[in-house]
Design a protein around this motif. Structure first.
Motif, mmCIF file in Angstrom:
data_model
loop_
_atom_site.group_PDB
_atom_site.id
_atom_site.type_symbol
_atom_site.label_atom_id
_atom_site.label_comp_id
_atom_site.label_asym_id
_atom_site.label_seq_id
_atom_site.Cartn_x
_atom_site.Cartn_y
_atom_site.Cartn_z
ATOM 1 N N GLY A 225 0.803 -1.217 0.000
ATOM 2 C CA GLY A 225 0.000 0.000 0.000
ATOM 3 C C GLY A 225 0.835 1.266 0.000
ATOM 4 O O GLY A 225 0.352 2.332 -0.407
ATOM 5 N N SER A 226 2.111 1.161 0.424
ATOM 6 C CA SER A 226 2.956 2.353 0.507
ATOM 7 C C SER A 226 4.252 2.247 -0.303
ATOM 8 O O SER A 226 4.931 3.258 -0.509
ATOM 9 N N VAL A 227 4.609 1.049 -0.750
ATOM 10 C CA VAL A 227 5.844 0.850 -1.510
ATOM 11 C C VAL A 227 5.488 0.201 -2.847
ATOM 12 O O VAL A 227 4.712 -0.759 -2.895
ATOM 13 N N ASN A 228 6.059 0.706 -3.939
ATOM 14 C CA ASN A 228 5.702 0.186 -5.260
ATOM 15 C C ASN A 228 6.323 -1.187 -5.515
ATOM 16 O O ASN A 228 7.262 -1.619 -4.827
ATOM 17 N N ASN A 229 5.783 -1.868 -6.510
ATOM 18 C CA ASN A 229 6.194 -3.234 -6.831
ATOM 19 C C ASN A 229 7.656 -3.308 -7.242
ATOM 20 O O ASN A 229 8.368 -4.268 -6.912
ATOM 21 N N GLU A 230 8.136 -2.284 -7.945
ATOM 22 C CA GLU A 230 9.526 -2.282 -8.403
ATOM 23 C C GLU A 230 10.499 -2.330 -7.224
ATOM 24 O O GLU A 230 11.503 -3.050 -7.263
ATOM 25 N N SER A 231 10.196 -1.575 -6.176
ATOM 26 C CA SER A 231 11.072 -1.554 -4.998
ATOM 27 C C SER A 231 11.026 -2.882 -4.257
ATOM 28 O O SER A 231 12.064 -3.398 -3.806
ATOM 29 N N ILE A 232 9.831 -3.466 -4.125
ATOM 30 C CA ILE A 232 9.693 -4.731 -3.402
ATOM 31 C C ILE A 232 10.486 -5.828 -4.106
ATOM 32 O O ILE A 232 11.224 -6.589 -3.466
ATOM 33 N N VAL A 233 10.344 -5.917 -5.431
ATOM 34 C CA VAL A 233 11.054 -6.952 -6.187
ATOM 35 C C VAL A 233 12.555 -6.749 -6.096
ATOM 36 O O VAL A 233 13.321 -7.707 -5.891
ATOM 37 N N PHE A 234 13.028 -5.510 -6.226
ATOM 38 C CA PHE A 234 14.467 -5.238 -6.179
ATOM 39 C C PHE A 234 15.065 -5.649 -4.837
ATOM 40 O O PHE A 234 16.070 -6.370 -4.785
ATOM 41 N N ALA B 55 11.404 4.360 -11.018
ATOM 42 C CA ALA B 55 10.288 4.176 -10.077
ATOM 43 C C ALA B 55 10.751 4.320 -8.636
ATOM 44 O O ALA B 55 10.011 3.978 -7.708
ATOM 45 N N TRP B 56 11.959 4.850 -8.448
ATOM 46 C CA TRP B 56 12.503 4.956 -7.083
ATOM 47 C C TRP B 56 11.654 5.883 -6.224
ATOM 48 O O TRP B 56 11.179 6.919 -6.674
ATOM 49 N N GLN B 57 11.471 5.502 -4.977
ATOM 50 C CA GLN B 57 10.754 6.335 -4.025
ATOM 51 C C GLN B 57 11.511 6.334 -2.705
ATOM 52 O O GLN B 57 12.147 5.331 -2.349
ATOM 53 N N PRO B 58 11.489 7.431 -1.975
ATOM 54 C CA PRO B 58 12.148 7.464 -0.664
ATOM 55 C C PRO B 58 11.489 6.449 0.271
ATOM 56 O O PRO B 58 10.273 6.282 0.275
#
Length: 281
Positions: free
Chosen positions: A32-41, A198-201
């Motif tokens: 809900g707060s972190v995008n899929n790209e960050s989770i997979v990485f 797609a990077w997010q803090p």
């Protein structure tokens, strides 16, 4: 001759399934707060870091390979499946998303027939069709055939099946630890590309969650490998389906998700197909 310990193997496989279910719950919670790209990485990065102690002790010699192209294909299929699976976890009931993951072996005989020219017996065809009916019940076909979330979950199953067959192709020449290492390494490098736009803090809580997800996935895989070293899949394989039960209980406890009749019926068919397929030998 290696001794067979089915009880210990089954207990370890049940523990692996529990950890995998908690990983799925962690992905659902953080999506809900972190995008899929960050989770997979970060999931794959933790896998690479897990190998650092071995590299420091033994050097890179055990990891040298002449089958880099095969590793890249395996990583491509596996990473694509992971993107789809994590998306499905974020948008489908957790138990349904797990069902899509565990239905991947149903597609494997067809892909192995096409790719490796392995025989497709009548029994294999029967179990696969039975399981595919279960997948359709979970996916719940609508007027538009399948909605986007279900299609992505189905894609995760098919892509994972391609990854399984690619592992089978390499298993005669490459040890398991090398296959796992190159999958994590190649997946991390490839996943860094979409992450660049797609990077997010991330705050400390999110980083801690991502670390926990990566550790749960890695430890679950190691425990599963140990379980299958103690007993053959034909004896303890069905225990892996406990991950679906654990995921359903966790989802009910945390979010009040209750599977409907179609999902339960589909799960029973997939489970029955799994029992038939592992006992075919």
């Amino acid at each position: 001759m290696r001794s067979v310990k089915p009880l210990q193997g089954a207990l370890l496989l049940a523990l692996s399934a529990l950890l995998f279910a908690f990983m799925g719950a962690g992905i659902r919670e953080i999506s809900g707060s972190v995008n899929n790209e960050s989770i997979v990485f970060f999931r794959n990065l933790i896998g690479v870091l897990f190998f650092l102690p071995m590299i420091l002790v033994s050097g890179i010699q055990p990891l040298k390979t002449v089958h880099l192209k095969s590793h890249l294909w395996r990583a491509t299929y596996g990473l694509a499946a992971m993107y789809c699976f994590f998306y499905a976890i974020a948008h489908l009931p957790l138990a349904d998303a797990m069902l899509f993951t565990y239905s991947a072996p149903l597609f494997t005989p067809f892909i192995a027939r096409w790719w490796l020219k392995e025989p497709l017996t009548r029994r294999m065809l029967l179990t696969s069709v039975l399981g595919l009916i279960g997948v359709l019940l979970v996916a719940k076909p609508s007027d538009a055939l399948l909605d986007t979330q279900a299609l992505i979950g189905l894609a995760a199953s098919i892509l994972a099946a391609f990854a399984f067959v690619s592992i089978r192709e390499m298993s005669n020449t490459e040890p398991t630890f090398r296959i796992v290492f190159y999958f994590a390494l190649c997946s991390t490098l490839i996943a860094a590309v979409p992450l660049s736009w797609a990077w997010q803090p991330l705050d400390n809580h999110q980083l801690g969650m991502l670390l926990g997800i990566g550790l749960l996935a890695t430890v679950s895989q190691i425990i599963m490998s140990k379980a299958y070293a103690l007993a053959p899949p034909g004896q303890i394989g069905p225990v892996a389906y406990l991950a679906i039960v654990f995921a359903g209980l966790i989802a009910w406890w945390l979010w009040g998700e209750v599977p409907d009749v179609l999902s339960v019926s589909g799960a029973l068919l997939i489970f029955a197909a799994g029992l038939l397929s592992i006992s075919r030998r």
